[in-house]
Design an enzyme around this catalytic site. Sequence first.
Site, PDB file in Angstrom:
ATOM      1  N   THR A   1      36.060  43.323  44.579  1.00 55.06           N
ATOM      2  CA  THR A   1      37.431  43.719  44.264  1.00 55.06           C
ATOM      3  C   THR A   1      37.544  45.193  43.870  1.00 55.06           C
ATOM      4  O   THR A   1      36.561  45.846  43.542  1.00 55.06           O
ATOM      5  CB  THR A   1      37.985  42.866  43.105  1.00 55.06           C
ATOM      6  OG1 THR A   1      37.233  43.126  41.921  1.00 55.06           O
ATOM      7  CG2 THR A   1      37.925  41.386  43.432  1.00 55.06           C
ATOM      8  N   ASP A   2      38.781  45.654  43.886  1.00 54.95           N
ATOM      9  CA  ASP A   2      39.071  46.993  43.374  1.00 54.95           C
ATOM     10  C   ASP A   2      39.436  46.866  41.888  1.00 54.95           C
ATOM     11  O   ASP A   2      39.310  45.789  41.300  1.00 54.95           O
ATOM     12  CB  ASP A   2      40.173  47.667  44.197  1.00 54.95           C
ATOM     13  CG  ASP A   2      41.494  46.914  44.187  1.00 54.95           C
ATOM     14  OD1 ASP A   2      41.705  46.056  43.297  1.00 54.95           O
ATOM     15  OD2 ASP A   2      42.327  47.179  45.065  1.00 54.95           O
ATOM     16  N   LEU A   3      39.897  47.932  41.281  1.00 58.40           N
ATOM     17  CA  LEU A   3      40.202  47.919  39.843  1.00 58.40           C
ATOM     18  C   LEU A   3      41.291  46.920  39.459  1.00 58.40           C
ATOM     19  O   LEU A   3      41.349  46.470  38.330  1.00 58.40           O
ATOM     20  CB  LEU A   3      40.618  49.318  39.383  1.00 58.40           C
ATOM     21  CG  LEU A   3      39.498  50.349  39.344  1.00 58.40           C
ATOM     22  CD1 LEU A   3      40.059  51.728  39.016  1.00 58.40           C
ATOM     23  CD2 LEU A   3      38.435  49.948  38.341  1.00 58.40           C
TER      24      LEU A   3
END
Length: 152
Positions: A30-32
């Site tokens: 995932t991203d942030l």
Amino acid sequence: MDLASDPLPAAGRFVGAEHRYPLRVYFEDTDLSGIVYHAGYLRFMERARSDMLRCAGIDQRGTFDRGEGVYAVAGLNIRYLKPARLDDDLVIVSRLNELRAATCLIHQTVRRGPEVLTEGDVRAAFLSLDGRPRRQPPAWIAIFERLMTEGD
């Protein structure tokens, strides 16, 4: 310690002509914001295709080691419909849609329950080790033909 009782990696299974590969979204995917990064879907789909072939009885590693050839992605069309998120349980569904002498077209969907999150079509080309297209092994063609008719 009995290593024979250790669990094996998930390989998925065939349901008719569809291969279904279970997968959980981890933090590294995932991203942030906790949403799967767009390239992550490509990794998920690659794992599912590889295990689909393995479950069907296709020995890609042995074929490569014998110098007979290797698959490479020759084309890819992907559509992102809804985001997958951290800790989602997904299933990647793969189905062979077209078979030619040196290529095959595999349609894949990434699902969370009944929802389709991402779908794509991947054209895999069978290549000699010097990168030239070549006919897929006859035994593989037979396996693919059987898979294509199982769902009909």
